[in-house]
Design a protein around this motif. Structure first.
Motif, short mmCIF file in Angstrom:
data_model
loop_
_atom_site.label_atom_id
_atom_site.label_comp_id
_atom_site.label_asym_id
_atom_site.label_seq_id
_atom_site.Cartn_x
_atom_site.Cartn_y
_atom_site.Cartn_z
N PRO A 35 0.83 -1.21 0.00
CA PRO A 35 0.00 0.00 0.00
C PRO A 35 0.86 1.26 0.00
N LYS A 36 0.35 2.29 -0.64
CA LYS A 36 1.07 3.58 -0.67
C LYS A 36 0.87 4.30 0.66
N ILE A 37 1.95 4.79 1.23
CA ILE A 37 1.93 5.50 2.49
C ILE A 37 2.55 6.88 2.29
N GLN A 38 1.89 7.92 2.77
CA GLN A 38 2.44 9.27 2.63
C GLN A 38 3.80 9.36 3.31
N GLY A 39 4.77 9.85 2.57
CA GLY A 39 6.12 10.02 3.09
C GLY A 39 7.07 8.91 2.70
N LEU A 40 6.50 7.76 2.26
CA LEU A 40 7.37 6.65 1.84
C LEU A 40 7.73 6.84 0.37
N PRO A 41 9.02 6.82 0.03
CA PRO A 41 9.42 7.05 -1.36
C PRO A 41 8.77 6.07 -2.33
N GLU A 42 8.55 6.52 -3.54
CA GLU A 42 7.97 5.70 -4.60
C GLU A 42 8.84 4.47 -4.85
N ASN A 43 8.21 3.34 -5.04
CA ASN A 43 8.89 2.07 -5.34
C ASN A 43 9.73 1.52 -4.19
N ALA A 44 9.58 2.06 -3.00
CA ALA A 44 10.31 1.52 -1.84
C ALA A 44 9.52 0.34 -1.28
N GLU A 45 10.12 -0.85 -1.33
CA GLU A 45 9.42 -2.05 -0.86
C GLU A 45 10.24 -2.85 0.14
N SER A 46 11.48 -2.44 0.40
CA SER A 46 12.28 -3.16 1.40
C SER A 46 13.24 -2.18 2.06
N THR A 47 13.90 -2.65 3.12
CA THR A 47 14.83 -1.77 3.83
C THR A 47 16.04 -1.41 2.99
N MET A 48 16.31 -2.16 1.92
CA MET A 48 17.44 -1.80 1.07
C MET A 48 17.09 -0.63 0.13
N ASP A 49 15.81 -0.25 0.11
CA ASP A 49 15.37 0.87 -0.73
C ASP A 49 15.35 2.20 0.01
N VAL A 50 15.42 2.17 1.33
CA VAL A 50 15.27 3.40 2.12
C VAL A 50 16.32 3.46 3.21
N GLY A 51 16.51 4.63 3.77
CA GLY A 51 17.39 4.79 4.92
C GLY A 51 16.65 4.45 6.21
N PRO A 52 17.39 4.36 7.32
CA PRO A 52 16.78 3.98 8.60
C PRO A 52 15.63 4.89 9.02
N GLU A 53 15.67 6.14 8.58
CA GLU A 53 14.63 7.09 8.99
C GLU A 53 13.26 6.73 8.43
N ASP A 54 13.21 5.90 7.37
CA ASP A 54 11.94 5.53 6.75
C ASP A 54 11.51 4.10 7.07
N HIS A 55 12.26 3.39 7.92
CA HIS A 55 11.90 2.00 8.23
C HIS A 55 10.53 1.89 8.88
N GLY A 56 10.18 2.86 9.74
CA GLY A 56 8.87 2.83 10.39
C GLY A 56 7.74 2.96 9.38
N LEU A 57 7.91 3.86 8.40
CA LEU A 57 6.89 4.02 7.36
C LEU A 57 6.77 2.76 6.51
N LEU A 58 7.90 2.11 6.26
CA LEU A 58 7.88 0.88 5.48
C LEU A 58 7.07 -0.20 6.22
N LYS A 59 7.26 -0.30 7.53
CA LYS A 59 6.50 -1.27 8.32
C LYS A 59 5.02 -0.92 8.35
N LYS A 60 4.71 0.37 8.38
CA LYS A 60 3.31 0.80 8.35
C LYS A 60 2.65 0.36 7.04
N ALA A 61 3.37 0.52 5.93
CA ALA A 61 2.85 0.06 4.65
C ALA A 61 2.69 -1.45 4.63
#
Length: 315
Positions: A35-61
């Motif tokens: 699911p798309k979450i506000q603030g999560l970068p486009e096409n980010a689907e794993s922790t290798m796609d984002v920095g630690p600051e976005d891990h919480g948003l990734l888990k929310k998605a």
């Protein structure tokens, strides 16, 4: 003879190595969009796609996939389900359907032992909220050990018990996942950490199944004539044997800007030859300090593409 359904997001499934032909008929790859979450970068689907600051948003998605996973399991006639700490809600779905449940833990025994029981995790590590609480073994470790965190490490561990952008802490996710499991599968060899392994079984009051160390998929060395390796080899050949510092943080350890700047500053001050495999997530905004590559030119090499790591380590 088992049939395995592997559930993940489309991009993550695309990243998987090809299944060997003789096993392909045993696997079904189940793609569920993230699911798309506000603030999560486009096409980010794993922790290798984002920095630690976005891990919480990734888990929310990731939590937004719960209904889709529930529908799949309802129609799957599954004999068992294996899940990790992030998908803690899978255990509740499986319990309602009467499906046996196994939590898969990628962390070593001693790490989980430091966190305590499943109840301690659910309580978000209770009163252990300062780095000093993790700088010596906890009271339930009754055997002699020197294992403990340094202060800078302990500061990170405190964060395990703190709620993130998903609304849950990682400790809570793990605690629920463990408490609702029938057994815990751990990436571990009994021979390496016998006392820690036995302690974990006592803390969880569950069977702990050692899976082994998951050796990396065999990777051939780079073709001697490929452009990548020729350029790097020529540079390495010009250095004294055993003199080059190799920096490769991998795809999961993504430093923030302050950490990256300090690392670059340390390399510059060290006066050592270095080869830095500098790959970062496409969504990352961190950058090397201005002029760093120019000031270290010749002595250091910053390689920003894919690196032939086996060749480099074997040089």
């Amino acid at each position: 003879g088992h049939r395995i359904s592997f559930i993940s997001t489309p991009r993550n499934i695309h990243r998987l190595p090809e299944i060997p032909p003789h096993l392909a008929s045993s696997f079904t790859l189940v793609k569920i969009p993230l699911p798309k979450i506000q603030g999560l970068p486009e096409n980010a689907e794993s922790t290798m796609d984002v920095g630690p600051e976005d891990h919480g948003l990734l888990k929310k998605a990731y939590d937004g996939m719960e209904d889709h996973v529930a529908r799949f399991l309802l129609n799957s006639c599954a004999d068992a389900v294996i899940y990790d700490f992030a998908g803690f809600w899978v255990s509740s779905i499986a319990m309602d359907l009467g499906i046996p449940r196994f939590l898969f833990c990628i962390f070593p025994s001693w790490f989980m032992d430091f966190c305590g029981t499943a109840e301690d995790l659910i309580d978000e590590l209770k009163d252990r909220k300062s780095p000093e609480d993790f700088m010596s073994p906890p009271k339930w470790v009754t055997f002699g050990t020197k294992v403990a965190y340094k202060h800078y490490e302990a500061k990170l561990i405190v964060g395990v018990g703190e709620k993130n952008a998903s609304g849950f802490s990682d400790a809570y996710r793990g605690g629920i996942g463990i408490s609702q499991s029938d057994a815990v599968i751990i990436r571990h060899c009994h021979e390496f950490e016998t006392q820690w392994f036995n302690l974990l079984a006592n803390l969880y009051h569950k069977e702990i199944i050692p899976l082994g160390q998951l050796p990396p998929h065999f990777q051939e060395t780079e073709n001697p004539s490929s452009g990548n390796w020729v350029s790097i080899k020529e540079w390495l050949d010009s250095k004294t044997k055993g003199s080059v510092l190799y920096i490769a943080l991998g795809s999961e350890a993504t430093p923030n800007q302050d950490q990256l700047t300090e690392l670059a500053h340390g390399l510059e001050l060290s006066q050592l030859p270095f080869l830095w495999a500098f790959r970062k997530p496409a969504t990352s905004t961190v950058k090397l300090p201005d002029g760093f590559e120019k000031r270290t030119e010749g002595r250091g090499m910053v390689w920003k593409g894919w690196v032939p790591q086996l060749n480099i380590l074997g040089h």
